[in-house]
Design a protein around this motif. Structure first.
Motif, PDB file in Angstrom:
ATOM      1  N   CYS A 160       0.804  -1.223   0.000  1.00 45.29           N
ATOM      2  CA  CYS A 160       0.000   0.000   0.000  1.00 45.29           C
ATOM      3  C   CYS A 160       0.841   1.279   0.000  1.00 45.29           C
ATOM      4  O   CYS A 160       0.340   2.353   0.341  1.00 45.29           O
ATOM      5  CB  CYS A 160      -0.990   0.034   1.169  1.00 45.29           C
ATOM      6  SG  CYS A 160      -2.223  -1.269   1.089  1.00 45.29           S
ATOM      7  N   GLU A 161       2.106   1.151  -0.372  1.00 45.95           N
ATOM      8  CA  GLU A 161       2.975   2.319  -0.505  1.00 45.95           C
ATOM      9  C   GLU A 161       3.266   2.527  -1.986  1.00 45.95           C
ATOM     10  O   GLU A 161       3.942   1.716  -2.613  1.00 45.95           O
ATOM     11  CB  GLU A 161       4.284   2.109   0.263  1.00 45.95           C
ATOM     12  CG  GLU A 161       4.121   2.012   1.771  1.00 45.95           C
ATOM     13  CD  GLU A 161       3.634   3.312   2.391  1.00 45.95           C
ATOM     14  OE1 GLU A 161       3.901   4.394   1.814  1.00 45.95           O
ATOM     15  OE2 GLU A 161       2.967   3.253   3.439  1.00 45.95           O
ATOM     16  N   PRO A 162       2.757   3.603  -2.580  1.00 48.34           N
ATOM     17  CA  PRO A 162       2.931   3.801  -4.023  1.00 48.34           C
ATOM     18  C   PRO A 162       4.390   4.005  -4.414  1.00 48.34           C
ATOM     19  O   PRO A 162       5.153   4.662  -3.710  1.00 48.34           O
ATOM     20  CB  PRO A 162       2.097   5.053  -4.311  1.00 48.34           C
ATOM     21  CG  PRO A 162       1.965   5.743  -2.995  1.00 48.34           C
ATOM     22  CD  PRO A 162       1.991   4.683  -1.942  1.00 48.34           C
ATOM     23  N   LEU A 163       4.755   3.407  -5.546  1.00 49.45           N
ATOM     24  CA  LEU A 163       6.112   3.507  -6.072  1.00 49.45           C
ATOM     25  C   LEU A 163       6.041   4.086  -7.476  1.00 49.45           C
ATOM     26  O   LEU A 163       5.267   3.609  -8.309  1.00 49.45           O
ATOM     27  CB  LEU A 163       6.765   2.118  -6.117  1.00 49.45           C
ATOM     28  CG  LEU A 163       6.875   1.355  -4.790  1.00 49.45           C
ATOM     29  CD1 LEU A 163       7.255  -0.092  -5.039  1.00 49.45           C
ATOM     30  CD2 LEU A 163       7.886   2.029  -3.884  1.00 49.45           C
ATOM     31  N   ASP A 164       6.840   5.093  -7.743  1.00 48.68           N
ATOM     32  CA  ASP A 164       6.841   5.715  -9.059  1.00 48.68           C
ATOM     33  C   ASP A 164       7.620   4.851 -10.048  1.00 48.68           C
ATOM     34  O   ASP A 164       8.730   4.400  -9.755  1.00 48.68           O
ATOM     35  CB  ASP A 164       7.480   7.105  -8.967  1.00 48.68           C
ATOM     36  CG  ASP A 164       7.374   7.866 -10.280  1.00 48.68           C
ATOM     37  OD1 ASP A 164       6.347   7.738 -10.959  1.00 48.68           O
ATOM     38  OD2 ASP A 164       8.338   8.584 -10.625  1.00 48.68           O
ATOM     39  N   CYS A 165       7.027   4.609 -11.213  1.00 48.84           N
ATOM     40  CA  CYS A 165       7.672   3.827 -12.273  1.00 48.84           C
ATOM     41  C   CYS A 165       7.744   4.685 -13.534  1.00 48.84           C
ATOM     42  O   CYS A 165       6.870   4.594 -14.407  1.00 48.84           O
ATOM     43  CB  CYS A 165       6.894   2.538 -12.535  1.00 48.84           C
ATOM     44  SG  CYS A 165       6.886   1.371 -11.167  1.00 48.84           S
ATOM     45  N   PRO A 166       8.770   5.524 -13.652  1.00 48.66           N
ATOM     46  CA  PRO A 166       8.836   6.454 -14.787  1.00 48.66           C
ATOM     47  C   PRO A 166       8.994   5.776 -16.138  1.00 48.66           C
ATOM     48  O   PRO A 166       8.511   6.296 -17.148  1.00 48.66           O
ATOM     49  CB  PRO A 166      10.053   7.332 -14.453  1.00 48.66           C
ATOM     50  CG  PRO A 166      10.851   6.537 -13.465  1.00 48.66           C
ATOM     51  CD  PRO A 166       9.856   5.730 -12.690  1.00 48.66           C
ATOM     52  N   THR A 167       9.661   4.629 -16.199  1.00 51.69           N
ATOM     53  CA  THR A 167       9.819   3.933 -17.469  1.00 51.69           C
ATOM     54  C   THR A 167       8.465   3.511 -18.022  1.00 51.69           C
ATOM     55  O   THR A 167       8.196   3.642 -19.224  1.00 51.69           O
ATOM     56  CB  THR A 167      10.717   2.695 -17.306  1.00 51.69           C
ATOM     57  OG1 THR A 167      12.006   3.106 -16.840  1.00 51.69           O
ATOM     58  CG2 THR A 167      10.877   1.943 -18.616  1.00 51.69           C
ATOM     59  N   LEU A 168       7.597   3.010 -17.145  1.00 53.76           N
ATOM     60  CA  LEU A 168       6.261   2.588 -17.555  1.00 53.76           C
ATOM     61  C   LEU A 168       5.263   3.738 -17.568  1.00 53.76           C
ATOM     62  O   LEU A 168       4.196   3.629 -18.166  1.00 53.76           O
ATOM     63  CB  LEU A 168       5.747   1.492 -16.615  1.00 53.76           C
ATOM     64  CG  LEU A 168       6.494   0.160 -16.630  1.00 53.76           C
ATOM     65  CD1 LEU A 168       5.925  -0.768 -15.557  1.00 53.76           C
ATOM     66  CD2 LEU A 168       6.417  -0.493 -18.002  1.00 53.76           C
ATOM     67  N   GLY A 169       5.605   4.826 -16.880  1.00 51.15           N
ATOM     68  CA  GLY A 169       4.689   5.948 -16.799  1.00 51.15           C
ATOM     69  C   GLY A 169       3.486   5.678 -15.922  1.00 51.15           C
ATOM     70  O   GLY A 169       2.388   6.171 -16.186  1.00 51.15           O
ATOM     71  N   VAL A 170       3.686   4.884 -14.859  1.00 49.43           N
ATOM     72  CA  VAL A 170       2.590   4.522 -13.960  1.00 49.43           C
ATOM     73  C   VAL A 170       3.054   4.614 -12.512  1.00 49.43           C
ATOM     74  O   VAL A 170       4.249   4.711 -12.225  1.00 49.43           O
ATOM     75  CB  VAL A 170       2.078   3.085 -14.222  1.00 49.43           C
ATOM     76  CG1 VAL A 170       1.575   2.931 -15.634  1.00 49.43           C
ATOM     77  CG2 VAL A 170       3.156   2.055 -13.905  1.00 49.43           C
TER      78      VAL A 170
END
Length: 204
Positions: A160-170
């Motif tokens: 439940c801790e959001p993780l930024d995934c810039p390669t996927l854009g999500v």
């Protein structure tokens, strides 16, 4: 809860035979399903053996649809519906075929199998363009992070801790695998209602 319709299956590569062991063990390929413009993209590790004798929810290994098992599949769909995304979620797995172990139950997909199937997952992500990827369990979370060249450091700490995934854009949101939800919720000190609230606050 409605079972996916036949036209809802996103067949990326019909009859894929990239992984000989999976071709041998699967009954059919378990394809992703749901709206192609869904805000939420739910990904698991791989389909289970399923139950061919179940009346409807036989599991992806027999239905050809991810998240259609009588236990885990319906449970995840109920959770997503409970946080307000019942009609706005796409469901798939990192590996589309049942990986059978020596005893007939699930084994973990090999690194080669995950690599072979990663392009299918990427095709789905490109088509759906979700805002949030909800990964059910440690292995699904690890699979998504592989796109970013990152490794998972402590799964429970990431729930439940959001993780930024810039390669996927999500945004990646790890959640508990439904088979172990009760055990881990108690260890995290969360009620089911609190758990749902934590998930909901990170969805678009």
């Amino acid at each position: 809860m409605a079972h996916p319709d036949a036209d809802d299956r996103f067949v990326v590569r019909p009859g894929c035979r990239r992984c000989p062991a999976l071709v041998e063990s699967r009954t059919c390929i378990s394809w992703g399903n749901g709206p192609r413009d869904a805000s939420v993209f739910v990904v698991g590790e791989a389909p289970g053996a399923g139950d061919p004798d179940a009346p409807v929810w036989k599991g992806g290994n027999h239905t050809g649809f991810a998240y259609t098992s009588s236990h885990s599949g319906r449970r995840v769909r109920r959770l997503v519906a409970a946080v307000g995304y019942g009609g706005d979620a796409y469901y798939t797995n990192a590996v589309k075929c049942f990986p059978e172990g020596d005893d007939g139950s699930n084994r973990e997909p090999t690194d080669a199998e995950l690599r072979n199937c990663r392009s299918h997952l990427e095709t789905e992500l490109d088509a759906v363009e979700p805002a949030v990827v909800v990964a059910t369990g440690k292995h699904a979370t690890t699979t998504v992070l592989a796109f970013e060249g990152r490794e998972l450091d402590g799964f429970l700490d990431s729930v439940c801790e959001p993780l930024d995934c810039p390669t996927l854009g999500v945004t990646l949101l790890p959640v508990l695998h439904p088979s172990y939800q009760e055990v881990w919720l108690s260890r995290l000190g969360l009620s089911e209602a609190e758990y749902r609230e934590r998930i909901a606050e990170h969805l678009p």
